[in-house]
Design a protein around this motif. Structure first.
Motif, mmCIF file in Angstrom:
data_model
loop_
_atom_site.group_PDB
_atom_site.id
_atom_site.type_symbol
_atom_site.label_atom_id
_atom_site.label_comp_id
_atom_site.label_asym_id
_atom_site.label_seq_id
_atom_site.Cartn_x
_atom_site.Cartn_y
_atom_site.Cartn_z
ATOM 1 N N UNK A 13 0.845 -1.211 0.000
ATOM 2 C CA UNK A 13 0.000 0.000 0.000
ATOM 3 C C UNK A 13 0.877 1.257 0.000
ATOM 4 N N UNK A 14 1.921 1.206 0.835
ATOM 5 C CA UNK A 14 2.829 2.362 0.948
ATOM 6 C C UNK A 14 3.494 2.655 -0.398
ATOM 7 N N UNK A 15 3.927 1.587 -1.083
ATOM 8 C CA UNK A 15 4.603 1.770 -2.371
ATOM 9 C C UNK A 15 3.642 2.375 -3.395
ATOM 10 N N UNK A 16 2.391 1.889 -3.407
ATOM 11 C CA UNK A 16 1.402 2.444 -4.344
ATOM 12 C C UNK A 16 1.132 3.911 -4.003
ATOM 13 N N UNK A 17 1.022 4.201 -2.703
ATOM 14 C CA UNK A 17 0.755 5.580 -2.263
ATOM 15 C C UNK A 17 1.886 6.510 -2.703
ATOM 16 N N UNK A 18 3.125 6.019 -2.572
ATOM 17 C CA UNK A 18 4.274 6.853 -2.948
ATOM 18 C C UNK A 18 4.279 7.087 -4.457
ATOM 19 N N UNK A 19 3.930 6.045 -5.214
ATOM 20 C CA UNK A 19 3.939 6.161 -6.683
ATOM 21 C C UNK A 19 2.917 7.194 -7.173
#
Ligand code: 5RP
Length: 235
Positions: A13-19
């Motif tokens: 989730x964090x990686x998607x949010x950062x992207x």
């Protein structure tokens, strides 16, 4: 130490949010959705140094998070449209159609999504499905319509149960519905949204996401929907 399943999902989730930061420009407005992935996005935005002109929040909770992060919260009525809307989902299919509303903010989310030029959906890989419909469909309804809507849902083959102890930001209640046939999500969204007493349902097929960012262990996968010139004329 070994990463647990829950930690893996959190990292995805964090990686998607950062992207999703790639779609946000300083000095412009944006819309921000609700839920744990949207909350991670607010954290990423605050840490990024990108200063938006202001943000439309799809829920009171998100409004509080934005304010705590020092991002100005603006009313959609004052800005009219937003160039980009970032939000999570409970399910997403290959055509970027979604089920939303696990957090109960579906109506405002749909309004902001329909007011956005670009809808960027951020999810962990567990949300990606071949066909929508495993996640119980949230429907926001006017409280006195509960029996009527449940009866109509049952005629469509579904089973509705009222979400206990929950009131939406709009002062309404949520029915969670299982058992619906979602082979044609656009038609079903239309049909359910047309029942008297329904404020909106959590199918986002008439206004799907434009970009889907899926966090996975190997990185973030990006899917884009072919957009037509009629884009922007959302229901
Ligand atoms: C809230 C929503 C959320 O986007 C959806 O429930 C996903 O939440 P999370 O990011 O916590 O998994 O639609 O109404």
């Amino acid at each position: 130490m070994e990463t647990t399943g829950r930690q893996r999902i959190e990292l995805q989730k964090q990686a998607a949010a950062r992207a999703a930061l790639d779609f946000v420009a300083a000095g412009t407005y944006l819309g921000v959705g609700s839920g744990s992935t949207a909350a991670l996005f607010v954290g990423e935005l605050a840490a990024s140094g990108i200063t938006p002109k202001g943000a439309v929040a799809s829920s009171a909770d998100t409004g509080r998070l934005l304010a705590e992060a020092g991002i100005a919260v603006v009313d959609l009525r004052d800005v009219g449209r937003v160039p980009v809307y970032v939000d999570g989902a409970d399910e997403a299919d290959g055509e970027l159609r979604l089920i939303k509303g696990g957090g109960g903010a579906l109506t405002r989310e749909k309004i902001v999504a329909c007011s956005a030029d670009l809808f960027v959906c951020i999810v962990d890989e567990s949300k990606l499905v071949d066909r929508l419909g495993s996640f119980p469909l949230p429907i926001e309804i006017i409280p006195i319509a509960a029996v009527h809507v449940a009866r109509r849902i049952s005629r469509l083959g579904g089973h509705a149960s009222e979400r206990e102890g929950f009131t939406t930001d709009n002062g309404n209640i949520i029915l969670d519905v299982t058992g619906l046939d979602m082979r044609d999500p656009i038609a079903l969204e239309h049909e359910i949204d047309g029942i008297a007493g329904v404020v909106s349902c959590g199918i986002f097929a008439r206004r799907p996401a434009d970009v889907l960012l899926v966090g996975a262990d190997a990185g973030v996968e990006r899917f884009e929907r072919a957009r037509s010139p009629r884009q922007g004329e959302w229901p």
